[in-house]
Enzyme design. Structure first.
Site, PDB file in Angstrom:
ATOM      1  N   MET A 117       0.839  -1.193   0.000  1.00 32.03           N
ATOM      2  CA  MET A 117       0.000   0.000   0.000  1.00 32.03           C
ATOM      3  C   MET A 117       0.877   1.247   0.000  1.00 32.03           C
ATOM      4  O   MET A 117       1.565   1.516   0.986  1.00 32.03           O
ATOM      5  CB  MET A 117      -0.905   0.013   1.236  1.00 32.03           C
ATOM      6  CG  MET A 117      -1.954  -1.073   1.254  1.00 32.03           C
ATOM      7  SD  MET A 117      -2.926  -1.054   2.790  1.00 32.03           S
ATOM      8  CE  MET A 117      -1.841  -2.011   3.869  1.00 32.03           C
ATOM      9  N   ILE A 157       1.367  -5.675   7.685  1.00 29.88           N
ATOM     10  CA  ILE A 157       2.753  -5.437   8.053  1.00 29.88           C
ATOM     11  C   ILE A 157       3.016  -3.941   8.081  1.00 29.88           C
ATOM     12  O   ILE A 157       2.788  -3.247   7.082  1.00 29.88           O
ATOM     13  CB  ILE A 157       3.703  -6.129   7.056  1.00 29.88           C
ATOM     14  CG1 ILE A 157       3.396  -7.627   6.977  1.00 29.88           C
ATOM     15  CG2 ILE A 157       5.162  -5.891   7.449  1.00 29.88           C
ATOM     16  CD1 ILE A 157       4.116  -8.352   5.861  1.00 29.88           C
ATOM     17  N   GLY A 212       0.825   3.876   5.112  1.00 24.17           N
ATOM     18  CA  GLY A 212       1.666   2.992   4.314  1.00 24.17           C
ATOM     19  C   GLY A 212       1.965   1.657   4.961  1.00 24.17           C
ATOM     20  O   GLY A 212       2.236   1.593   6.140  1.00 24.17           O
ATOM     21  N   SER A 213       1.914   0.565   4.211  1.00 21.18           N
ATOM     22  CA  SER A 213       2.153  -0.748   4.782  1.00 21.18           C
ATOM     23  C   SER A 213       2.034  -1.813   3.703  1.00 21.18           C
ATOM     24  O   SER A 213       2.035  -1.505   2.510  1.00 21.18           O
ATOM     25  CB  SER A 213       1.152  -1.022   5.908  1.00 21.18           C
ATOM     26  OG  SER A 213       1.490  -2.201   6.594  1.00 21.18           O
ATOM     27  N   ARG A 214       1.930  -3.080   4.154  1.00 16.16           N
ATOM     28  CA  ARG A 214       1.716  -4.195   3.243  1.00 16.16           C
ATOM     29  C   ARG A 214       0.672  -5.121   3.842  1.00 16.16           C
ATOM     30  O   ARG A 214       0.604  -5.295   5.060  1.00 16.16           O
ATOM     31  CB  ARG A 214       3.023  -4.967   3.037  1.00 16.16           C
ATOM     32  CG  ARG A 214       3.035  -5.833   1.789  1.00 16.16           C
ATOM     33  CD  ARG A 214       4.379  -6.485   1.591  1.00 16.16           C
ATOM     34  NE  ARG A 214       4.447  -7.796   2.219  1.00 16.16           N
ATOM     35  CZ  ARG A 214       5.565  -8.409   2.572  1.00 16.16           C
ATOM     36  NH1 ARG A 214       6.725  -7.810   2.384  1.00 16.16           N
ATOM     37  NH2 ARG A 214       5.541  -9.596   3.120  1.00 16.16           N
TER      38      ARG A 214
END
Length: 198
Positions: free
Chosen positions: A79, A131, A161-163
């Site tokens: 993301m 994550i 922001g991340s995954r």
């Protein structure tokens, strides 16, 4: 425009200070207003219409992970800061566990991200892992163990922001995956994989 829970708690102080700053220090006041406006925009939560079948993407973003781990397939979506950060359920079912794992804050697209802070949301056969990244320090689950969710239902949101990874059930093979690395997907709408039993 719908917003993720807690948005105004983050944005209101910035907007208030920005408004006050316009009187005494216009440049800093404008900066505060712009930053507050960005926080509101970042936490936008648009409606989504899931398709009739398939394992859905839990996040908006770009597919950056596509690999086999033992007898399981993992699909990861990065993301970016410009993506919607409300996460949605890939499948319908009962949440069997929600586990927070402390860790670092490496960039979510790097190999070191495997040691980052994360949140596991477990279903009977599938796991969603959120994550944290360098900027993403807050993962907010919207569900708890024992909850029953529908496909595409909101399950969490991540700030800045991340995954989001999906560990598919053992019956899925790489041939069942319908996306490729670098593809752009949307939470609750894009299909990551088709169930071979359906």
């Amino acid at each position: 425009m719908d917003l993720a829970p807690g948005t105004w708690r983050l944005a209101a102080p910035l907007l208030a200070l920005g408004g006050l700053g316009l009187v005494f220090a216009p440049i800093w006041g404008l900066f505060g207003l712009v930053l507050g406006g960005f926080v509101v925009w970042f936490h936008r939560d648009p409606d989504r219409e899931p398709p009739d079948s398939g394992v859905l993407s839990p996040a908006d973003g770009t597919v950056t992970v596509l690999r086999t781990e033992g007898d399981r397939v993992r699909v990861g979506v990065f993301m970016n800061v410009t993506d919607v950060h409300v996460n949605r359920s890939p499948v319908a079912g009962e949440i069997t566990g929600v586990e927070h794992v402390p860790g670092g804050h490496w960039p979510a697209f790097s190999k070191e991200a495997e040691r980052n802070e994360r949140l596991h949301i477990d279903y009977e056969e599938l796991r969603v892992t959120l994550i944290a990244g360098t900027v993403a320090r807050r993962i907010h689950p919207h569900v708890q163990s024992g909850a029953t969710v529908s496909r595409g239902e909101r399950i969490s949101h991540v700030s800045f922001g991340s995954r989001a990874d999906v560990l598919l059930p053992p019956r899925f093979e790489m041939a069942d995956v319908t996306v490729k690395t670098g593809e752009t997907v949307r939470a609750g709408e894009s299909v990551l994989a088709e169930d071979p039993q359906h």
